[in-house]
Design a protein around this motif. Structure first.
Motif, PDB file in Angstrom:
ATOM      1  N   TYR A 171       0.821  -1.209   0.000  1.00 52.05           N
ATOM      2  CA  TYR A 171       0.000   0.000   0.000  1.00 52.05           C
ATOM      3  C   TYR A 171       0.859   1.265   0.000  1.00 52.05           C
ATOM      4  O   TYR A 171       0.337   2.360  -0.151  1.00 52.05           O
ATOM      5  CB  TYR A 171      -0.924   0.011   1.222  1.00 52.05           C
ATOM      6  CG  TYR A 171      -2.010  -1.023   1.157  1.00 52.05           C
ATOM      7  CD1 TYR A 171      -3.248  -0.730   0.610  1.00 52.05           C
ATOM      8  CD2 TYR A 171      -1.782  -2.327   1.619  1.00 52.05           C
ATOM      9  CE1 TYR A 171      -4.251  -1.690   0.538  1.00 52.05           C
ATOM     10  CE2 TYR A 171      -2.776  -3.286   1.551  1.00 52.05           C
ATOM     11  CZ  TYR A 171      -4.002  -2.971   1.010  1.00 52.05           C
ATOM     12  OH  TYR A 171      -4.982  -3.916   0.937  1.00 52.05           O
ATOM     13  N   GLY A 172       2.132   1.093   0.186  1.00 49.98           N
ATOM     14  CA  GLY A 172       3.036   2.236   0.166  1.00 49.98           C
ATOM     15  C   GLY A 172       4.463   1.761  -0.010  1.00 49.98           C
ATOM     16  O   GLY A 172       4.757   0.568   0.151  1.00 49.98           O
ATOM     17  N   VAL A 173       5.352   2.673  -0.342  1.00 51.64           N
ATOM     18  CA  VAL A 173       6.765   2.335  -0.550  1.00 51.64           C
ATOM     19  C   VAL A 173       7.629   3.396   0.129  1.00 51.64           C
ATOM     20  O   VAL A 173       7.394   4.601  -0.027  1.00 51.64           O
ATOM     21  CB  VAL A 173       7.113   2.262  -2.060  1.00 51.64           C
ATOM     22  CG1 VAL A 173       8.632   2.194  -2.262  1.00 51.64           C
ATOM     23  CG2 VAL A 173       6.447   1.047  -2.701  1.00 51.64           C
ATOM     24  N   ARG A 174       8.594   2.937   0.897  1.00 49.06           N
ATOM     25  CA  ARG A 174       9.593   3.826   1.491  1.00 49.06           C
ATOM     26  C   ARG A 174      10.839   3.769   0.597  1.00 49.06           C
ATOM     27  O   ARG A 174      11.508   2.746   0.499  1.00 49.06           O
ATOM     28  CB  ARG A 174       9.912   3.400   2.912  1.00 49.06           C
ATOM     29  CG  ARG A 174      10.813   4.384   3.667  1.00 49.06           C
ATOM     30  CD  ARG A 174      10.993   3.977   5.112  1.00 49.06           C
ATOM     31  NE  ARG A 174       9.755   4.078   5.863  1.00 49.06           N
ATOM     32  CZ  ARG A 174       9.200   3.082   6.540  1.00 49.06           C
ATOM     33  NH1 ARG A 174       9.773   1.883   6.517  1.00 49.06           N
ATOM     34  NH2 ARG A 174       8.100   3.272   7.215  1.00 49.06           N
ATOM     35  N   PRO A 196      -1.219  10.264  -9.692  1.00 47.46           N
ATOM     36  CA  PRO A 196      -0.997  10.936  -8.405  1.00 47.46           C
ATOM     37  C   PRO A 196      -1.131  10.019  -7.196  1.00 47.46           C
ATOM     38  O   PRO A 196      -0.340  10.130  -6.248  1.00 47.46           O
ATOM     39  CB  PRO A 196      -2.082  12.030  -8.395  1.00 47.46           C
ATOM     40  CG  PRO A 196      -2.351  12.302  -9.832  1.00 47.46           C
ATOM     41  CD  PRO A 196      -2.202  10.985 -10.532  1.00 47.46           C
ATOM     42  N   ALA A 197      -2.123   9.117  -7.201  1.00 45.78           N
ATOM     43  CA  ALA A 197      -2.320   8.245  -6.044  1.00 45.78           C
ATOM     44  C   ALA A 197      -1.096   7.360  -5.806  1.00 45.78           C
ATOM     45  O   ALA A 197      -0.699   7.115  -4.667  1.00 45.78           O
ATOM     46  CB  ALA A 197      -3.565   7.386  -6.249  1.00 45.78           C
ATOM     47  N   ARG A 198      -0.470   6.907  -6.889  1.00 42.64           N
ATOM     48  CA  ARG A 198       0.710   6.069  -6.744  1.00 42.64           C
ATOM     49  C   ARG A 198       1.898   6.901  -6.283  1.00 42.64           C
ATOM     50  O   ARG A 198       2.689   6.478  -5.443  1.00 42.64           O
ATOM     51  CB  ARG A 198       1.013   5.365  -8.074  1.00 42.64           C
ATOM     52  CG  ARG A 198       1.959   4.177  -7.934  1.00 42.64           C
ATOM     53  CD  ARG A 198       2.143   3.470  -9.265  1.00 42.64           C
ATOM     54  NE  ARG A 198       0.875   2.992  -9.802  1.00 42.64           N
ATOM     55  CZ  ARG A 198       0.305   1.857  -9.415  1.00 42.64           C
ATOM     56  NH1 ARG A 198       0.865   1.109  -8.499  1.00 42.64           N
ATOM     57  NH2 ARG A 198      -0.841   1.486  -9.957  1.00 42.64           N
ATOM     58  N   ASN A 250       5.023  -0.023  -8.861  1.00 42.15           N
ATOM     59  CA  ASN A 250       3.890  -0.389  -9.720  1.00 42.15           C
ATOM     60  C   ASN A 250       2.936  -1.359  -9.038  1.00 42.15           C
ATOM     61  O   ASN A 250       1.768  -1.459  -9.431  1.00 42.15           O
ATOM     62  CB  ASN A 250       4.393  -1.015 -11.015  1.00 42.15           C
ATOM     63  CG  ASN A 250       4.944   0.022 -11.993  1.00 42.15           C
ATOM     64  OD1 ASN A 250       4.540   1.191 -11.963  1.00 42.15           O
ATOM     65  ND2 ASN A 250       5.852  -0.389 -12.847  1.00 42.15           N
ATOM     66  N   SER A 251       3.419  -2.075  -8.014  1.00 42.44           N
ATOM     67  CA  SER A 251       2.577  -3.058  -7.339  1.00 42.44           C
ATOM     68  C   SER A 251       1.737  -2.450  -6.229  1.00 42.44           C
ATOM     69  O   SER A 251       0.937  -3.142  -5.597  1.00 42.44           O
ATOM     70  CB  SER A 251       3.450  -4.175  -6.742  1.00 42.44           C
ATOM     71  OG  SER A 251       4.192  -3.702  -5.623  1.00 42.44           O
ATOM     72  N   ILE A 252       1.856  -1.153  -5.996  1.00 47.19           N
ATOM     73  CA  ILE A 252       1.078  -0.501  -4.933  1.00 47.19           C
ATOM     74  C   ILE A 252      -0.415  -0.640  -5.233  1.00 47.19           C
ATOM     75  O   ILE A 252      -0.853  -0.426  -6.373  1.00 47.19           O
ATOM     76  CB  ILE A 252       1.471   0.992  -4.809  1.00 47.19           C
ATOM     77  CG1 ILE A 252       2.905   1.128  -4.304  1.00 47.19           C
ATOM     78  CG2 ILE A 252       0.504   1.731  -3.879  1.00 47.19           C
ATOM     79  CD1 ILE A 252       3.411   2.555  -4.304  1.00 47.19           C
ATOM     80  N   VAL A 253      -1.180  -0.993  -4.235  1.00 42.31           N
ATOM     81  CA  VAL A 253      -2.633  -1.079  -4.369  1.00 42.31           C
ATOM     82  C   VAL A 253      -3.182   0.333  -4.324  1.00 42.31           C
ATOM     83  O   VAL A 253      -3.431   0.900  -3.268  1.00 42.31           O
ATOM     84  CB  VAL A 253      -3.246  -1.942  -3.251  1.00 42.31           C
ATOM     85  CG1 VAL A 253      -4.756  -2.053  -3.440  1.00 42.31           C
ATOM     86  CG2 VAL A 253      -2.617  -3.307  -3.210  1.00 42.31           C
ATOM     87  N   VAL A 254      -3.385   0.896  -5.498  1.00 41.28           N
ATOM     88  CA  VAL A 254      -3.721   2.318  -5.603  1.00 41.28           C
ATOM     89  C   VAL A 254      -5.104   2.606  -5.024  1.00 41.28           C
ATOM     90  O   VAL A 254      -5.277   3.513  -4.225  1.00 41.28           O
ATOM     91  CB  VAL A 254      -3.642   2.793  -7.069  1.00 41.28           C
ATOM     92  CG1 VAL A 254      -4.156   4.227  -7.202  1.00 41.28           C
ATOM     93  CG2 VAL A 254      -2.208   2.699  -7.580  1.00 41.28           C
ATOM     94  N   THR A 255      -6.110   1.798  -5.428  1.00 44.21           N
ATOM     95  CA  THR A 255      -7.486   2.117  -5.001  1.00 44.21           C
ATOM     96  C   THR A 255      -7.637   2.004  -3.502  1.00 44.21           C
ATOM     97  O   THR A 255      -8.261   2.843  -2.868  1.00 44.21           O
ATOM     98  CB  THR A 255      -8.462   1.162  -5.696  1.00 44.21           C
ATOM     99  OG1 THR A 255      -8.057  -0.194  -5.462  1.00 44.21           O
ATOM    100  CG2 THR A 255      -8.496   1.433  -7.186  1.00 44.21           C
ATOM    101  N   ALA A 256      -7.023   0.951  -2.919  1.00 41.45           N
ATOM    102  CA  ALA A 256      -7.130   0.786  -1.473  1.00 41.45           C
ATOM    103  C   ALA A 256      -6.406   1.927  -0.770  1.00 41.45           C
ATOM    104  O   ALA A 256      -6.847   2.457   0.232  1.00 41.45           O
ATOM    105  CB  ALA A 256      -6.548  -0.562  -1.043  1.00 41.45           C
ATOM    106  N   HIS A 257      -5.244   2.311  -1.312  1.00 42.88           N
ATOM    107  CA  HIS A 257      -4.485   3.391  -0.705  1.00 42.88           C
ATOM    108  C   HIS A 257      -5.270   4.694  -0.780  1.00 42.88           C
ATOM    109  O   HIS A 257      -5.364   5.456   0.161  1.00 42.88           O
ATOM    110  CB  HIS A 257      -3.141   3.552  -1.410  1.00 42.88           C
ATOM    111  CG  HIS A 257      -2.349   4.738  -0.918  1.00 42.88           C
ATOM    112  ND1 HIS A 257      -1.705   4.744   0.287  1.00 42.88           N
ATOM    113  CD2 HIS A 257      -2.142   5.977  -1.469  1.00 42.88           C
ATOM    114  CE1 HIS A 257      -1.092   5.921   0.470  1.00 42.88           C
ATOM    115  NE2 HIS A 257      -1.349   6.686  -0.584  1.00 42.88           N
ATOM    116  N   ALA A 258      -5.865   4.937  -1.947  1.00 44.54           N
ATOM    117  CA  ALA A 258      -6.621   6.166  -2.117  1.00 44.54           C
ATOM    118  C   ALA A 258      -7.831   6.177  -1.205  1.00 44.54           C
ATOM    119  O   ALA A 258      -8.186   7.204  -0.663  1.00 44.54           O
ATOM    120  CB  ALA A 258      -7.048   6.328  -3.564  1.00 44.54           C
TER     121      ALA A 258
END
Length: 258
Positions: A171-174, A196-198, A250-258
């Motif tokens: 859901y995020g990347v450091r 933007p969400a990513r 690219n593997s970030i879950v964008v919709t869940a994160h947003a």
């Protein structure tokens, strides 16, 4: 003829249920009875055998006595289903059906009602016809059970897969970069072109000349990154290099994160 048909139809579920209980390994059954003489491992065998005996009586016993046997059997099953509401269903062996509930109670009550109708009609002694009807009813309910079982197992597998995926979802990347790193500058341009969400899910830390990434990435060169779960905890293994880091972003879950 109609009464014989009703009696034979009532034998079908008993045959399917009895065979399923006798064929299933008792240690794999979700047997709901926890005390008394019908507990596992003997309980499923005894009840399965009783159901098969009941089915045989429905087919071979002449006249109203057959309908009376069916009425007694299905009234007993209705009472048992009512008593076991909420327990895991082991009615048909290993078939993954829903827990015992109103459907089980109403289904058995409907069987008792059909037996009562047959009792009023007074079935004859057409054993051959009953055998044919009972076999057809058994085949039909077996097909229905196979369909329901396949659907339940597919749903369970999908749920398990979803749980596994959620445990490893990013859901995020450091991200750790350096001003003097050409790969880091190229990666930043790639990230800048993402939605933007990513981009917002990437937390970048620019390391100075004397700074180093965290201990888990101490041996890695920049750019390097660590995936985070929905709570911001590290998930998966850290990666380094422009290609691997871009793949992680690219593997970030964008919709869940947003």
């Amino acid at each position: 003829m109609l009464a014989d048909l009703l009696v034979a139809v009532l034998a079908g579920p008993l045959v399917a249920s009895g065979v399923a209980k006798l064929a299933a390994p008792t240690e794999k059954l979700s047997w709901p009875i926890r005390r008394g003489p019908l507990v596992a491992p003997h309980g499923p065998r005894l009840i399965g055998a009783a159901e098969l005996i009941g089915a045989v009586l429905l087919i071979v016993v002449p006249g109203r006595l057959a309908a009376l046997c069916g009425l007694v059997a299905y009234l007993a099953l209705t009472i048992v289903a009512h008593a076991l509401r909420g327990q895991r269903c082991a009615c048909f062996g290993l078939a993954r059906l829903a827990s015992v509930g109103h459907t089980h109670v109403l289904g058995n009550a409907a069987g008792a009602l059909l037996a009562a109708v047959a009792l009023l009609l007074g079935p004859g002694s057409q054993t051959a016809s009953r055998v044919v009807f009972a076999a057809a009813a058994t085949a039909l309910i077996t097909c229905v059970l196979l369909v329901l079982d396949h659907g339940a197992r597919t749903l369970d597998a999908a749920k398990e897969e979803q749980i596994v995926e959620s445990m490893h979802a990013v859901y995020g990347v450091r991200l750790y970069t350096s001003e003097s790193c050409p790969s880091c500058r190229a990666l930043k341009k790639l990230v800048a072109g993402m939605e933007p969400a990513r981009r917002d899910a990437v937390a970048e830390t620019v390391l100075g000349p004397h700074d180093a990434p965290p201990a888990s990435m101490a041996e890695m060169g920049v750019p390097c990154a660590q995936g985070l779960d929905a709570a911001g905890r590290p998930v998966g293994e850290p990666v380094s290099g422009i290609g691997s880091v871009k793949g992680l972003i690219n593997s970030i879950v964008v919709t869940a994160h947003a």
